[in-house]
Design a protein around this motif. Sequence first.
Motif, PDB file in Angstrom:
ATOM      1  N   PHE A   1       0.829  -1.302   0.210  1.00 57.99           N
ATOM      2  CA  PHE A   1      -0.010  -0.032   0.104  1.00 57.99           C
ATOM      3  C   PHE A   1       0.810   1.185   0.011  1.00 57.99           C
ATOM      4  N   LEU A   2       1.862   1.198   0.563  1.00 55.81           N
ATOM      5  CA  LEU A   2       2.851   2.412   1.050  1.00 55.81           C
ATOM      6  C   LEU A   2       3.558   2.571  -0.482  1.00 55.81           C
ATOM      7  N   GLU A   3       3.994   1.405  -0.967  1.00 57.83           N
ATOM      8  CA  GLU A   3       4.605   1.407  -2.130  1.00 57.83           C
ATOM      9  C   GLU A   3       3.609   2.110  -3.541  1.00 57.83           C
ATOM     10  N   LYS A   4       2.318   1.769  -3.203  1.00 54.92           N
ATOM     11  CA  LYS A   4       1.441   2.235  -4.214  1.00 54.92           C
ATOM     12  C   LYS A   4       1.265   3.911  -3.987  1.00 54.92           C
ATOM     13  N   LEU A   5       1.279   4.294  -2.630  1.00 54.81           N
ATOM     14  CA  LEU A   5       1.064   5.710  -2.595  1.00 54.81           C
ATOM     15  C   LEU A   5       2.416   6.489  -3.101  1.00 54.81           C
ATOM     16  N   THR A   6       3.287   5.975  -2.921  1.00 55.85           N
ATOM     17  CA  THR A   6       4.517   6.742  -3.260  1.00 55.85           C
ATOM     18  C   THR A   6       4.923   6.434  -5.027  1.00 55.85           C
ATOM     19  N   SER A   7       4.113   5.486  -5.720  1.00 49.47           N
ATOM     20  CA  SER A   7       4.475   5.432  -7.122  1.00 49.47           C
ATOM     21  C   SER A   7       4.385   6.919  -7.788  1.00 49.47           C
ATOM     22  N   LYS A   8       5.122   6.866  -8.879  1.00 50.32           N
ATOM     23  CA  LYS A   8       5.341   8.122  -9.865  1.00 50.32           C
ATOM     24  C   LYS A   8       4.286   8.051 -10.805  1.00 50.32           C
ATOM     25  N   LYS A   9       3.248   7.037 -11.038  1.00 50.02           N
ATOM     26  CA  LYS A   9       2.471   6.724 -12.134  1.00 50.02           C
ATOM     27  C   LYS A   9       1.466   7.935 -12.440  1.00 50.02           C
ATOM     28  N   GLY A  10       1.069   8.315 -11.523  1.00 50.15           N
ATOM     29  CA  GLY A  10      -0.053   9.435 -11.569  1.00 50.15           C
ATOM     30  C   GLY A  10      -1.206   8.943 -10.971  1.00 50.15           C
ATOM     31  N   GLN A  11      -1.163   7.569 -10.809  1.00 47.51           N
ATOM     32  CA  GLN A  11      -2.512   6.631 -10.362  1.00 47.51           C
ATOM     33  C   GLN A  11      -2.568   7.226  -9.013  1.00 47.51           C
ATOM     34  N   VAL A  12      -1.960   7.808  -8.101  1.00 46.59           N
ATOM     35  CA  VAL A  12      -2.287   8.234  -6.867  1.00 46.59           C
ATOM     36  C   VAL A  12      -3.204   9.273  -6.776  1.00 46.59           C
ATOM     37  N   SER A  13      -2.987  10.138  -7.763  1.00 46.08           N
ATOM     38  CA  SER A  13      -4.087  11.394  -7.786  1.00 46.08           C
ATOM     39  C   SER A  13      -5.360  10.644  -8.099  1.00 46.08           C
ATOM     40  N   MET A  14      -5.522   9.833  -9.016  1.00 48.37           N
ATOM     41  CA  MET A  14      -6.749   9.464  -9.305  1.00 48.37           C
ATOM     42  C   MET A  14      -7.335   8.615  -8.434  1.00 48.37           C
ATOM     43  N   GLU A  15      -6.750   7.629  -7.462  1.00 47.37           N
ATOM     44  CA  GLU A  15      -7.434   7.007  -6.473  1.00 47.37           C
ATOM     45  C   GLU A  15      -7.735   7.988  -5.224  1.00 47.37           C
ATOM     46  N   ILE A  16      -6.958   8.931  -5.209  1.00 48.49           N
ATOM     47  CA  ILE A  16      -7.364  10.058  -4.038  1.00 48.49           C
ATOM     48  C   ILE A  16      -8.667  10.628  -4.428  1.00 48.49           C
ATOM     49  N   GLY A  17      -8.645  11.256  -5.770  1.00 49.21           N
ATOM     50  CA  GLY A  17      -9.793  11.562  -6.288  1.00 49.21           C
ATOM     51  C   GLY A  17     -11.073  10.788  -6.227  1.00 49.21           C
ATOM     52  N   ILE A  18     -10.951   9.646  -6.497  1.00 46.13           N
ATOM     53  CA  ILE A  18     -11.981   8.576  -6.300  1.00 46.13           C
ATOM     54  C   ILE A  18     -12.573   8.644  -4.726  1.00 46.13           C
ATOM     55  N   LEU A  19     -11.390   8.484  -3.999  1.00 51.52           N
ATOM     56  CA  LEU A  19     -11.668   8.572  -2.527  1.00 51.52           C
ATOM     57  C   LEU A  19     -12.509   9.599  -2.180  1.00 51.52           C
ATOM     58  N   VAL A  20     -12.124  10.843  -2.651  1.00 51.21           N
ATOM     59  CA  VAL A  20     -12.548  12.081  -2.003  1.00 51.21           C
ATOM     60  C   VAL A  20     -14.115  12.149  -2.638  1.00 51.21           C
ATOM     61  N   ALA A  21     -14.380  11.757  -4.017  1.00 53.30           N
ATOM     62  CA  ALA A  21     -15.700  11.956  -4.655  1.00 53.30           C
ATOM     63  C   ALA A  21     -16.700  10.898  -3.784  1.00 53.30           C
ATOM     64  N   ALA A  22     -16.083   9.690  -3.479  1.00 54.41           N
ATOM     65  CA  ALA A  22     -16.908   8.689  -2.482  1.00 54.41           C
ATOM     66  C   ALA A  22     -17.229   9.335  -1.270  1.00 54.41           C
ATOM     67  N   ALA A  23     -16.355  10.074  -0.441  1.00 54.55           N
ATOM     68  CA  ALA A  23     -16.792  10.655   0.662  1.00 54.55           C
ATOM     69  C   ALA A  23     -17.547  12.000   0.566  1.00 54.55           C
ATOM     70  N   VAL A  24     -17.537  12.432  -0.491  1.00 55.08           N
ATOM     71  CA  VAL A  24     -18.643  13.595  -0.815  1.00 55.08           C
ATOM     72  C   VAL A  24     -20.010  12.850  -1.197  1.00 55.08           C
ATOM     73  N   ALA A  25     -19.833  11.825  -1.761  1.00 55.45           N
ATOM     74  CA  ALA A  25     -21.200  11.201  -2.002  1.00 55.45           C
ATOM     75  C   ALA A  25     -21.910  10.848  -0.718  1.00 55.45           C
ATOM     76  N   VAL A  26     -21.090  10.075   0.147  1.00 57.33           N
ATOM     77  CA  VAL A  26     -21.875   9.816   1.401  1.00 57.33           C
ATOM     78  C   VAL A  26     -22.150  10.965   2.269  1.00 57.33           C
ATOM     79  N   ALA A  27     -21.431  11.822   2.356  1.00 52.15           N
ATOM     80  CA  ALA A  27     -21.768  13.088   3.004  1.00 52.15           C
ATOM     81  C   ALA A  27     -23.134  13.735   2.520  1.00 52.15           C
ATOM     82  N   ALA A  28     -23.270  13.644   1.118  1.00 48.89           N
ATOM     83  CA  ALA A  28     -24.496  14.159   0.666  1.00 48.89           C
ATOM     84  C   ALA A  28     -25.767  13.133   0.835  1.00 48.89           C
ATOM     85  N   ILE A  29     -25.343  12.058   0.778  1.00 52.09           N
ATOM     86  CA  ILE A  29     -26.581  11.206   1.152  1.00 52.09           C
ATOM     87  C   ILE A  29     -26.857  11.274   2.756  1.00 52.09           C
TER      88      ILE A  29
END
Length: 74
Positions: free
Chosen positions: A3-31
Amino acid sequence: MKFLEKLTSKKGQVSMEIGILVAAAVAVAAIAAYFYATNVKNAQAETGASAKSTTQALTNVSSDATTGIANITL
């Protein structure tokens, strides 16, 4: 540690995963906010009905007591 290796990867996948996590948190908060507002509205209506029935019961009791006082003879 993968998991730590995935967070420190340089492939740009981290920002997408964090974006999905933030979107899910916003959706849960709205519901949650929707259900909270709905419950507050229902509670308000139920409280008003309960207060009205209590007031009616107290009015009946005081009316009966007033009638009883008027019927007292000496």
